[in-house]
Design a protein around this motif. Structure first.
Motif, PDB file in Angstrom:
ATOM      1  N   PRO A  68       0.786  -1.188   0.002  1.00 27.98           N
ATOM      2  CA  PRO A  68      -0.051   0.052  -0.124  1.00 27.98           C
ATOM      3  C   PRO A  68       0.813   1.206  -0.161  1.00 27.98           C
ATOM      4  CG  PRO A  68      -0.897  -1.669   1.661  1.00 27.98           C
ATOM      5  CD  PRO A  68       0.567  -1.999   1.234  1.00 27.98           C
ATOM      6  N   LEU A  69       0.562   2.192  -0.551  1.00 27.81           N
ATOM      7  CA  LEU A  69       1.205   3.529  -0.984  1.00 27.81           C
ATOM      8  C   LEU A  69       0.592   4.332   0.271  1.00 27.81           C
ATOM      9  CD1 LEU A  69       1.272   4.511  -4.696  1.00 27.81           C
ATOM     10  CD2 LEU A  69       3.129   3.730  -3.139  1.00 27.81           C
ATOM     11  N   LEU A  70       1.148   4.212   1.415  1.00 27.54           N
ATOM     12  CA  LEU A  70       0.857   5.077   2.380  1.00 27.54           C
ATOM     13  C   LEU A  70       2.174   6.088   2.813  1.00 27.54           C
ATOM     14  CD1 LEU A  70      -0.384   2.791   5.336  1.00 27.54           C
ATOM     15  CD2 LEU A  70      -1.781   4.182   3.884  1.00 27.54           C
ATOM     16  N   GLY A  71       1.887   7.272   3.095  1.00 25.97           N
ATOM     17  CA  GLY A  71       2.651   8.188   3.438  1.00 25.97           C
ATOM     18  C   GLY A  71       3.773   7.679   4.765  1.00 25.97           C
ATOM     19  N   ILE A  72       4.853   8.377   4.918  1.00 27.25           N
ATOM     20  CA  ILE A  72       6.076   7.974   6.068  1.00 27.25           C
ATOM     21  C   ILE A  72       5.062   7.902   7.513  1.00 27.25           C
ATOM     22  CG2 ILE A  72       6.840  10.300   6.145  1.00 27.25           C
ATOM     23  CD1 ILE A  72       9.614   8.572   6.477  1.00 27.25           C
ATOM     24  N   TRP A  73       4.456   8.820   7.579  1.00 26.92           N
ATOM     25  CA  TRP A  73       3.792   9.188   8.834  1.00 26.92           C
ATOM     26  C   TRP A  73       2.252   8.506   8.949  1.00 26.92           C
ATOM     27  CZ3 TRP A  73       7.806   9.676  11.627  1.00 26.92           C
ATOM     28  CH2 TRP A  73       8.743  10.596  11.087  1.00 26.92           C
ATOM     29  N   GLN A  74       1.936   7.595   8.103  1.00 25.32           N
ATOM     30  CA  GLN A  74       0.372   7.226   7.995  1.00 25.32           C
ATOM     31  C   GLN A  74       0.470   5.716   8.265  1.00 25.32           C
ATOM     32  OE1 GLN A  74      -0.512   8.204   3.874  1.00 25.32           O
ATOM     33  NE2 GLN A  74      -2.199   9.789   4.479  1.00 25.32           N
ATOM     34  N   GLY A  75      -0.405   5.462   9.021  1.00 24.05           N
ATOM     35  CA  GLY A  75      -0.756   4.162   9.421  1.00 24.05           C
ATOM     36  C   GLY A  75      -2.327   3.884   9.170  1.00 24.05           C
ATOM     37  N   ILE A  76      -2.591   2.404   9.111  1.00 29.77           N
ATOM     38  CA  ILE A  76      -4.213   1.878   8.857  1.00 29.77           C
ATOM     39  C   ILE A  76      -4.611   1.624  10.408  1.00 29.77           C
ATOM     40  CG2 ILE A  76      -5.791   0.584   7.892  1.00 29.77           C
ATOM     41  CD1 ILE A  76      -3.505   0.392   5.681  1.00 29.77           C
ATOM     42  N   TYR A  77      -5.589   2.284  10.831  1.00 30.33           N
ATOM     43  CA  TYR A  77      -6.239   1.830  12.059  1.00 30.33           C
ATOM     44  C   TYR A  77      -7.773   1.508  12.133  1.00 30.33           C
ATOM     45  CZ  TYR A  77      -2.042   4.227  13.685  1.00 30.33           C
ATOM     46  OH  TYR A  77      -0.845   4.599  14.370  1.00 30.33           O
ATOM     47  N   LEU A  78      -7.856   0.615  12.970  1.00 25.15           N
ATOM     48  CA  LEU A  78      -9.346   0.172  13.284  1.00 25.15           C
ATOM     49  C   LEU A  78      -9.747   1.085  14.354  1.00 25.15           C
ATOM     50  CD1 LEU A  78     -11.414  -2.856  12.993  1.00 25.15           C
ATOM     51  CD2 LEU A  78     -11.450  -1.895  15.036  1.00 25.15           C
ATOM     52  N   PHE A  79     -10.534   1.816  14.451  1.00 26.94           N
ATOM     53  CA  PHE A  79     -11.234   2.634  15.497  1.00 26.94           C
ATOM     54  C   PHE A  79     -12.304   2.181  16.004  1.00 26.94           C
ATOM     55  CE2 PHE A  79     -11.779   7.586  16.343  1.00 26.94           C
ATOM     56  CZ  PHE A  79     -11.556   7.320  17.441  1.00 26.94           C
TER      57      PHE A  79
END
Length: 138
Positions: free
Chosen positions: A109-120
Motif C-alpha cells: 500500500p502507498l501510505l505516506g511515511i507518517w501514515q498508519g491504518i487503524y481500526l477505530f
C-alpha cells in the motif's frame, strides 16, 4: 488483471485506535499483486477505519478524546440496546469511514511515511472485528 479478496480478523481490547497496518501489508504481499488498488471495508456499525498519524501516540490520544467529547456517552439517547456506549459508537462510526481505498505499488500500500491504518473501536468492550480486503491489479 488479477484480483484477490479476503478478510482480516482484528481483535480489539476496547475503545481506541488499533494499528492494523502490518496485517494489511502482509495480506497485500501474500496476494502477489504488485500494482493496483486496495479496498478495505469494516463489516460493523460501531467501529470504523482511519488512516492516521503513526509516529506520535499523543496525536491518537487527542483524536480519541475529541471523539469522546463529540459523541459522549449519555442517557439522553433513545438507542441503548447494548449499553450506554452503544449509540455514541454508532455516531462516531457515522462520521468516520467504513471503507478505505489505497493505491498499491511495488507490492505494498502507498501510505505516506507518517501514515498508519487503524481500526477505530468505538465500544468499550473487547471485540473481534472483520475487515474485508480486496485488491485488484497486476
Amino acid at each position: 488483471m488479477r484480483q484477490d479478496i479476503g478478510e482480516l480478523d482484528i481483535r480489539t481490547p476496547g475503545q481506541g485506535l488499533h494499528d492494523c497496518t502490518r496485517d494489511v501489508y502482509d495480506w497485500v504481499a501474500g496476494t502477489g499483486i504488485a500494482t493496483g488498488l486496495l479496498t478495505l471495508f469494516v463489516r460493523h456499525t460501531s467501529c470504523s477505519l482511519l488512516i492516521q498519524e503513526n509516529a506520535a501516540p499523543a496525536a491518537r490520544r487527542d483524536l480519541e478524546r475529541w471523539f469522546a467529547g463529540l459523541a459522549p456517552e449519555s442517557r439522553a439517547y433513545e438507542h441503548d440496546d447494548e449499553g450506554p456506549d452503544d449509540m455514541p459508537a454508532h455516531l462516531r462510526a457515522a462520521i468516520t469511514a467504513t471503507s478505505l481505498s489505497i493505491p498499491v505499488a511495488d507490492g505494498r500500500p502507498l501510505l505516506g511515511i507518517w501514515q498508519g491504518i487503524y481500526l477505530f473501536e468505538h465500544r468499550r468492550a473487547a471485540h473481534r472485528r472483520a475487515v474485508a480486503v480486496h485488491v485488484i491489479g497486476e
